[in-house]
Design a protein around this motif. Structure first.
Motif, mmCIF file in Angstrom:
data_model
loop_
_atom_site.group_PDB
_atom_site.id
_atom_site.type_symbol
_atom_site.label_atom_id
_atom_site.label_comp_id
_atom_site.label_asym_id
_atom_site.label_seq_id
_atom_site.Cartn_x
_atom_site.Cartn_y
_atom_site.Cartn_z
ATOM 1 N N ALA A 1 0.837 -1.187 0.000
ATOM 2 C CA ALA A 1 0.000 0.000 0.000
ATOM 3 C C ALA A 1 0.878 1.246 0.000
ATOM 4 O O ALA A 1 1.906 1.293 0.669
ATOM 5 C CB ALA A 1 -0.900 -0.005 1.234
ATOM 6 N N PRO A 2 0.487 2.266 -0.759
ATOM 7 C CA PRO A 2 1.266 3.510 -0.796
ATOM 8 C C PRO A 2 1.275 4.158 0.582
ATOM 9 O O PRO A 2 0.401 3.919 1.406
ATOM 10 C CB PRO A 2 0.494 4.369 -1.801
ATOM 11 N N GLU B 1 2.094 9.842 0.487
ATOM 12 C CA GLU B 1 1.821 9.865 -0.950
ATOM 13 C C GLU B 1 0.335 10.081 -1.245
ATOM 14 O O GLU B 1 -0.029 10.822 -2.157
ATOM 15 C CB GLU B 1 2.263 8.550 -1.597
ATOM 16 N N THR B 2 -0.491 9.391 -0.484
ATOM 17 C CA THR B 2 -1.928 9.527 -0.743
ATOM 18 C C THR B 2 -2.411 10.925 -0.397
ATOM 19 O O THR B 2 -3.201 11.519 -1.133
ATOM 20 C CB THR B 2 -2.726 8.493 0.056
ATOM 21 N N ALA B 3 -1.923 11.461 0.713
ATOM 22 C CA ALA B 3 -2.350 12.807 1.102
ATOM 23 C C ALA B 3 -1.920 13.826 0.055
ATOM 24 O O ALA B 3 -2.668 14.745 -0.286
ATOM 25 C CB ALA B 3 -1.761 13.169 2.468
ATOM 26 N N GLU B 4 -0.729 13.643 -0.459
ATOM 27 C CA GLU B 4 -0.218 14.559 -1.474
ATOM 28 C C GLU B 4 -1.083 14.495 -2.739
ATOM 29 O O GLU B 4 -1.411 15.518 -3.334
ATOM 30 C CB GLU B 4 1.229 14.190 -1.796
ATOM 31 N N ALA B 5 -1.430 13.289 -3.129
ATOM 32 C CA ALA B 5 -2.241 13.128 -4.333
ATOM 33 C C ALA B 5 -3.623 13.767 -4.141
ATOM 34 O O ALA B 5 -4.127 14.458 -5.027
ATOM 35 C CB ALA B 5 -2.389 11.645 -4.680
ATOM 36 N N TRP B 6 -4.206 13.542 -2.977
ATOM 37 C CA TRP B 6 -5.538 14.125 -2.728
ATOM 38 C C TRP B 6 -5.457 15.639 -2.715
ATOM 39 O O TRP B 6 -6.278 16.317 -3.328
ATOM 40 C CB TRP B 6 -6.108 13.603 -1.408
ATOM 41 N N GLU B 7 -4.490 16.164 -2.036
ATOM 42 C CA GLU B 7 -4.331 17.617 -1.979
ATOM 43 C C GLU B 7 -4.206 18.198 -3.380
ATOM 44 O O GLU B 7 -4.837 19.190 -3.719
ATOM 45 C CB GLU B 7 -3.097 17.966 -1.143
ATOM 46 N N VAL C 1 0.999 6.951 3.563
ATOM 47 C CA VAL C 1 0.023 7.986 3.909
ATOM 48 C C VAL C 1 0.422 9.314 3.267
ATOM 49 O O VAL C 1 -0.405 10.061 2.760
ATOM 50 C CB VAL C 1 -0.062 8.113 5.440
#
Lengths: 158, 158
Positions: A9-10, A14-20, A12
């Motif tokens: 799983a990526p 990376e995912t936060a950055e992508a969502w932002e 946290v």
DNA sequence: TCAGGATACATGCATTTGCATCTATCTCCG
DNA sequence: CGGAGATAGATGCAAATGCATGTATCCTGA
């Protein structure tokens, strides 16, 4: 159903950055779209409802189905549809199979409004996106966001 | 579609499709985020303001700068900040270089609230995104949306 | 230097939104 | 069946929002 993906799983981070990044891009584009004079006549949310109805023409949609597409509370959508009905852009009738539900359909005027506004809308989008991303990038963006949405909808019911 | 054409000038169809997909993904994710109990205490927009302030700590931000990040009318943001101030989460003081402006900064309580809520927030995002996209895909999504936002902001002033 | 216009933010007011709750219908299982 | 709970949608009401406009300050050019 799905065989587990081999990669971990990526993070946290990376995912936060992508969502932002996704969210900010959406805000930036939406701000420009809202400024378009085409949306003086009908707000984005109202247009969104007409557009969604136009993509499912036969039989229309239930209120709760519509609600999945729009970022509004159920009661707010209920009244938004009520306003659209008063303006003659949609019609509401009892759902055939469920006496609790209402079926919402585009009227002729509603379809005409959707098409008219949609044309300018789409042109404006092309203007905003056109110089930013090339065809391959657009296709990849579409693929990724579609995949994201599908997974979210399937694996995280409300 | 022409496979031979290298790039430049994507079709209106392609751009509209990409925007629709991006927008729907954002709605799907946002709906789930809003359902998180962490946002009972503070709405998404309020959190967004605190978060934005937390990324520019020194000196805070002007109201109009903040307004670029949030999808709100200037007057609405003015009052949103007023509410945050009343709750002790931000402070407003006169801008040093421009007597018309106000400078908004996080208070200690505001910073604490941002961090506390942000932790749960970020965990929830990872839960939503994690199973959907792998690391490479996330990175590409970040790259594309960042590029899109930058171009839109630079080439299409409001 | 100063008049005209632009910019930053606030405010009055009507509209829209969300929360809580209501009614009506449906579903399930005893 | 029949009653308990779930679900679809509507509604009262307070809060939030946007539009138009107001006030203060800044900037520009003649």
């Amino acid at each position: 159903m799905s065989t587990a993906t081999p990669q971990q799983a990526p993070s946290v981070r990376e995912t936060a950055e992508a969502w932002e990044s996704l969210f900010r891009a959406q805000v930036a584009v939406m701000r420009r779209l809202q400024a378009d004079p085409a949306f003086k006549e009908l707000g984005m949310k109202e247009y969104d409802v007409l557009f969604t109805l136009s993509t499912c023409p036969e039989g229309g949609l239930r209120l709760n189905e519509l609600n999945d597409h729009v970022l509004l509370a159920q009661s707010s959508l209920s009244r938004l549809v009520e306003r659209l009905e008063r303006r003659g852009l949609v019609a509401r009738r009892a759902a055939p199979d469920d006496a609790r539900g209402i079926l919402i359909t585009l009227t002729e005027a509603g379809l005409e409004a959707q098409r008219r506004i949609g044309r300018g809308h789409v042109r404006e989008i092309a203007r905003l996106f056109g110089s930013a991303l090339d065809g391959d990038e657009l296709a990849e963006l579409t693929r990724l966001t579609t995949k994201l949405r599908q997974h979210v909808v399937q694996n995280h019911a409300l």
